[in-house]
Design a protein around this motif. Structure first.
Motif, PDB file in Angstrom:
ATOM      1  N   THR A  67       0.832  -1.212   0.000  1.00  0.00           N
ATOM      2  CA  THR A  67       0.000   0.000   0.000  1.00  0.00           C
ATOM      3  C   THR A  67       0.867   1.263   0.000  1.00  0.00           C
ATOM      4  OG1 THR A  67      -0.147  -0.291   2.387  1.00  0.00           O
ATOM      5  CG2 THR A  67      -2.047  -0.989   1.085  1.00  0.00           C
ATOM      6  N   THR A  71       1.234   4.041  -2.752  1.00  0.00           N
ATOM      7  CA  THR A  71       0.821   5.408  -2.424  1.00  0.00           C
ATOM      8  C   THR A  71       1.919   6.406  -2.750  1.00  0.00           C
ATOM      9  OG1 THR A  71      -0.441   4.487  -0.607  1.00  0.00           O
ATOM     10  CG2 THR A  71      -0.080   6.857  -0.572  1.00  0.00           C
ATOM     11  N   GLU A  99      -4.235   2.313 -10.219  1.00  0.00           N
ATOM     12  CA  GLU A  99      -5.583   2.540 -10.740  1.00  0.00           C
ATOM     13  C   GLU A  99      -5.532   2.638 -12.255  1.00  0.00           C
ATOM     14  OE1 GLU A  99      -8.882   4.443  -8.022  1.00  0.00           O
ATOM     15  OE2 GLU A  99      -7.277   5.843  -8.541  1.00  0.00           O
ATOM     16  N   LEU A 141      -6.342   1.208   0.632  1.00  0.00           N
ATOM     17  CA  LEU A 141      -5.795   2.043   1.696  1.00  0.00           C
ATOM     18  C   LEU A 141      -6.960   2.868   2.225  1.00  0.00           C
ATOM     19  CD1 LEU A 141      -3.244   2.880   3.216  1.00  0.00           C
ATOM     20  CD2 LEU A 141      -2.965   4.710   1.559  1.00  0.00           C
ATOM     21  N   ASP A 142      -7.234   2.720   3.498  1.00  0.00           N
ATOM     22  CA  ASP A 142      -8.385   3.392   4.111  1.00  0.00           C
ATOM     23  C   ASP A 142      -9.658   3.164   3.300  1.00  0.00           C
ATOM     24  OD1 ASP A 142      -6.694   4.197   6.015  1.00  0.00           O
ATOM     25  OD2 ASP A 142      -6.690   6.325   5.476  1.00  0.00           O
ATOM     26  N   ILE A 144     -10.143   2.627   0.372  1.00  0.00           N
ATOM     27  CA  ILE A 144     -10.199   3.137  -1.003  1.00  0.00           C
ATOM     28  C   ILE A 144      -9.284   2.266  -1.860  1.00  0.00           C
ATOM     29  CG2 ILE A 144      -9.662   5.109  -2.509  1.00  0.00           C
ATOM     30  CD1 ILE A 144     -10.107   6.841   0.056  1.00  0.00           C
TER      31      ILE A 144
END
Lengths: 502, 202
Positions: A67, A71, A99, A141-142, A144
């Protein structure tokens, strides 16, 4: 037609031993095959499931670890994370996508250079694709989605495992078949041996070695029962055989007896035919002779009257003529008697009175004494005419036996008895004459057999014939120099009234 | 979707001028721009600086995801905010706008501009601009007793006791971390974050 029918048709000419073997092997292998297939299928499924689970766990771990890398755009770190999958050789490729499916990091197994996470520029869908399993997992992540991880794992391990399993199954198959084969061969004897013995015994019997064979019964099962039944059947056949042999022997005896009777009847027939012919001849001849004899007698009588006692020498000759005329007449009478054989004409007769009456008619020299021992109580149905002839013939023979015996006889006696003896009516005539010699005795009832200087030899044959006509018979016993005993017997069926009781 | 593409093209061009890096790196940067800026960045500058600060702004926000503040760092009020303070001259400009409307740790993100940092400044993340290079020690002193994640581009910031120093390496924005400083501020940093740091001072 089902498979079983085919098998049954195939097994028509196969010995039971091999059939049993086939059954054992077929059953064993079928069961083994089913079990093996089940194990293989189950194992393959569970291996697949395990693999799925493992890959999924790995995907989650990598996703979680990646993650931060994703990120902060550190693809190198992400690649390093993916690199840890090299511990698992079955994973041929793994990719992290950011994505919008942009490739962020990629891992290709060293042994699978040409691998990739996509096919025709499309990322693989999750699931099994031919020889590969594809797992996909989102990277979050969180809560999402920030990307996803795709892992491509080869099924070659599982396939190899399948091949190993199959080869093990084949080995087990061969081993089990051999074991089953050996065991079946050893154990089938339990079943087939008695059956083989049975079939051998029946073969021996069919080859004609008799029914003495027995099969040893070793078990009490159905085969044992069969053996027992077989043995029982053999015993039954043996008994019947023995009975048949006895019956056969008996039959031979019966046939012999019948044949003998037939032969006798035939010879009797021949004899009676001969008699009949002879009778006709004698009747004609006697009749023809009697007339001239009568004329001769009359002429001799006239001649002797004329001569009177004039010429003694001539007179003697005439007397000789007369004697011979009488003898001739007797012979003719005898012949006529014989020819006069006919159907019986029964008359009720008191035996003793009737015999006494006949004896009165017979001329017997005074030198011979006659003793009578007659049972007065016998009433019987007889043909008087014919039986009279019998008595006369027998008594004539008796006194001739005495009269013509060489040398002096001290006791010249004829004993005549009648009575019920041995449940038959007997008339017995005993003389003290010379007896009958052994070489003559067998022939005395043959017609035209005569030892006398005169006579034609028809006396006793006539006697025998008439007695037999009455259902009775003649029995002659003789002793040289002592005398002869003649028994004339009639069956008791001719008796009537209650005199039989005495 | 069209707008997004438009952004990508522009950003791509600017990136090329900015750095001489690998294609993958560019693509990745592009990606992150798309991820975090597409919905707010309507009128992007063609300046390379602008892109760099966009990324750095995003980093300020992303750090919060891998750092855990002690519970008392936030007021008990339901509408308490996570304050991202920018001290000194603002290098972000409009780039910082993408942080507004976002939430972090369940709190609304609030951007506060500070001329001067005092112990009363209620910051969770404190970005110290280059303009305050000379005051760094003082500022760090001021927030020492607070649970503040200090971030700066100032050279040697981490060595001086700052938590995170941002830097550009091979065209990528990277960072150094001073764990001790973070620990002093009672901040727990995720191991994943430490993995990403170029230098970790213990």
């Amino acid at each position: 037609m089902s498979i079983l029918d085919h098998v049954a048709k195939f097994g028509k000419n196969v010995p039971i031993k091999r059939k049993l073997l086939f059954i054992v092997l077929a059953t064993t292998n079928a069961a083994l095959l089913l079990a093996s297939l089940a194990v293989i299928v189950f194992d393959r499924q569970s291996a697949k499931a395990t693999m799925q689970q493992e890959i999924n766990v790995l995907a989650r771990v990598i996703a979680h670890r990646s993650t931060a890398a994703l990120t902060f755009g550190d693809s190198q770190l992400a690649s390093e994370n993916l690199e840890t999958l090299s511990e698992k050789p079955s994973i041929v490729a793994a990719c992290i996508y950011a994505e919008n499916d942009l490739l962020f990091a990629e891992y290709i197994n060293q042994s699978g250079k040409s691998q990739s996470c996509n096919k025709d520029s499309q990322i693989y869908q999750k699931g099994f694709h031919g020889d590969y399993y594809i797992d996909q997992h989102e990277i979050k992540l969180d809560q999402i989605d920030i990307g996803r991880i795709v892992i491509k794992a080869s099924l070659s391990d599982i396939n190899e495992r399948l091949l190993r399993y199959i080869s093990v199954v084949i080995v087990i198959f061969i081993g089990a078949s051999i074991l089953a084969f050996i065991l079946a061969i050893k154990l089938q004897r339990l079943l087939t041996q008695p059956i083989e013995e049975l079939s051998e015994a029946s073969r021996a019997i069919s080859k004609g070695r008799g029914y003495a064979v027995r099969v040893k019964q070793t078990t009490n099962d159905e085969v044992g029962e069969l053996v027992a039944a077989f043995n029982m059947m053999l015993s039954g056949i043996e008994e019947r055989d023995a009975a048949l042999v006895i019956a056969k022997d008996n039959l031979e005896e019966i046939v012999k007896e019948r044949t003998k009777a037939l032969r006798e009847a035939q010879s009797e027939l021949v004899r009676s035919e001969r008699m009949a012919t002879l009778g006709q001849l004698t009747a004609t001849v006697s009749h023809e002779l009697r007339n001239p004899l009568g004329t001769i007698r009359t002429s001799v009588f006239t001649l002797s009257n004329r001569i009177k006692d004039r010429d003694q020498k001539l007179k003697k000759n005439i007397e000789r003529i007369e004697r011979n005329i009488i003898r001739c007449d007797n012979i003719i009478t005898e012949l006529l008697d014989y020819s006069r054989i006919r159907a019986l004409q029964h008359e009720k007769t008191n035996l003793s009175a009737w015999i006494t009456n006949i004896l009165g008619d017979i001329k017997i020299p005074d030198s011979i004494s006659i003793k009578l021992d007659l049972d007065d109580n016998i009433d019987i149905e007889i043909d008087r005419d014919l039986l009279r002839r019998v008595i006369i013939n027998v008594v004539d023979n008796a006194y001739q036996a005495i009269d013509e015996s060489p040398g002096e006889i001290d006791d010249k006696t004829i004993i005549i008895k009648c009575g019920l003896i041995n449940s038959r009516t007997e008339i017995i005539v005993i003389d003290t004459g010379m007896g009958i010699s052994d070489d003559v005795l067998p022939h005395i009832f043959e017609p035209l057999y005569s030892t006398k200087g005169f006579g034609v030899g028809l006396g006793l044959p006539v006697v025998k014939h008439i007695m037999e006509q009455h259902g009775g018979g003649v029995e002659v016993t003789t002793e040289k120099g002592v005398g002869t005993r003649v028994v004339l017997w009639l069956p008791s069926s001719l008796n009537f009234g209650n005199q039989i009781a005495s | 979707m069209l707008i997004k593409k438009h952004h990508i093209d522009r950003e791509y061009q600017s990136r090329r001028r900015l750095e001489n890096s690998s294609v993958i790196g560019k693509v990745l940067l592009l990606l992150f721009c798309v991820c975090f800026f597409y919905d707010v960045y309507a009128d992007a500058e063609s300046d390379a600086q602008a892109l760099e600060y966009k990324v750095k702004a995003a980093y300020l926000y992303n750090f919060t995801k891998f750092i855990k503040w002690p519970n008392n760092a936030f007021s008990s009020e339901s509408n308490s905010t996570l304050n991202i303070c920018i001290a000194g001259d603002d290098p972000f400009g409009d780039a910082i706008n993408l942080l507004k409307n976002k939430t972090a740790k369940g709190h609304q993100v609030n951007v506060i501009y500070l001329d001067k940092v005092t112990s009363d400044s209620n910051c969770h993340v404190l970005f110290i601009s280059r303009s305050l290079t000379n005051n760094v020690d003082n500022i760090l002193q001021e927030v020492a007793s607070k649970n503040v994640l200090t971030v700066s581009e100032i050279e040697g910031f981490a060595m001086k006791g700052g938590c995170i120093r941002l830097l550009v390496m091979n065209g990528k924005v990277r960072f150094n971390i001073n764990i001790k400083a973070a620990q002093k501020a009672e901040l727990k940093m995720s191991a994943k974050l430490l993995e990403l740091a170029k230098v970790v001072i213990e």
